[in-house]
Design an enzyme around this catalytic site. Sequence first.
Site, mmCIF file in Angstrom:
data_model
loop_
_atom_site.group_PDB
_atom_site.id
_atom_site.type_symbol
_atom_site.label_atom_id
_atom_site.label_comp_id
_atom_site.label_asym_id
_atom_site.label_seq_id
_atom_site.Cartn_x
_atom_site.Cartn_y
_atom_site.Cartn_z
ATOM 1 N N ASN A 183 -15.012 -1.211 -11.577
ATOM 2 C CA ASN A 183 -16.407 -0.876 -11.305
ATOM 3 C C ASN A 183 -17.059 -0.518 -12.648
ATOM 4 O O ASN A 183 -16.408 -0.542 -13.694
ATOM 5 C CB ASN A 183 -16.536 0.219 -10.225
ATOM 6 N N GLY A 227 -21.179 -2.011 -6.321
ATOM 7 C CA GLY A 227 -21.586 -1.383 -5.069
ATOM 8 C C GLY A 227 -22.555 -2.266 -4.292
ATOM 9 O O GLY A 227 -22.301 -3.463 -4.098
ATOM 10 N N ASP A 258 -11.223 -1.248 -2.707
ATOM 11 C CA ASP A 258 -9.866 -1.723 -2.399
ATOM 12 C C ASP A 258 -9.908 -2.970 -1.520
ATOM 13 O O ASP A 258 -9.125 -3.906 -1.712
ATOM 14 C CB ASP A 258 -9.053 -0.623 -1.699
#
Length: 335
Positions: A183, A227, A258
Amino acid sequence: MSAGRVVVVGSANVDLVVDVPRHPAGGETILGGDLRRTPGGKGANQAVAAARAGGADTTFVGALGRDESAGLLLASLDGAGVRTDVVERVDAPSGTALITVSPDGENTIVVAPGANSRVRVGAAQAKRIAAADVVLAQLEIPIGTVLAAARARRAGALFVLNAAPSRDLTDELWEQLDVLVVNEHEAADLVGGPSGGGGAASSGTATPEALATALLERVPAVVVTLGAQGSLVARRAAPSVRVPAAKVTAVDTTGAGDTYCGVLAAALARTVECWTFAPQTGVERAKSQHSTELVDAARVAGAAGALAVTRAGAQDAVPDADAVAALAEELEETS
Ligand code: ADP
């Protein structure tokens, strides 16, 4: 098209979750809600996602204690169709995460790694890894085990690392990577850390594109998850591609990352023969001309991640493969 074989090497934790009216101060005792015990841990979550949402023939390489938690974790893996025959049982408690959640959704988490610090690649695990199309690992287990797993793969198999939680990588591990999934925070940590590329991209204001460009100095392909903004796919000698996210109502973002990683690995395992490899020349090993496979995989993974945020929990929130395929198709039509 064959299902593709994925081996996920990583952690398994039982998440012990309590809702609290507010987080206690040091030395303070407060009363919370009823205890929830749910299966988690990045490795086990990603294995469940690769099998259930990604439809891959999936093996989990990990370690559990000889306790009640181990039963809960095995039941969840088995229920998703993950092969658990090379999971080791060790003389340490199964990994446990102690989680408190306040009404504004803020978490505090303490992880007791327990058996996860004993995960190793022995003969049985190495044999299974050598038969895989994709080996997927994260950083909740010893870094030496991650390296051993990467080295045990066959020529032509892909090694995908989800570099979470943030840790410095060794040069030997960087050299093994085919695809790095991070991320934005993890990307910035790797770029800014002692073993990262550094430079302008290490500042807190760097764009995902700048971070990915810096990381491409060390890996042939990078996926940055963003996101609700979807993800960014970057490869050497190819323009980077933004993969938009599906619009969903987020209920609980636990496990989205995940789910994304597990499904990405499963999708790559189906196309691994499309990836072309140069002779083993260090970081240049995997060529970047593997056209659209990584972008297509990111689209399917994004659909799975979006569906995961519409449900509570980690492994419990992993969608099934049909729902993922339907949403991915919808996304492709509108992109
Ligand atoms: P992490 O939890 O590791 O930070 P992200 O939050 O980036 O991971 O989520 C992983 C992927 O899941 C994203 O790249 C995106 O495709 C999908 N996703 C996550 N949150 C949302 C959301 N609110 N709406 C749609 N998709 C989402």
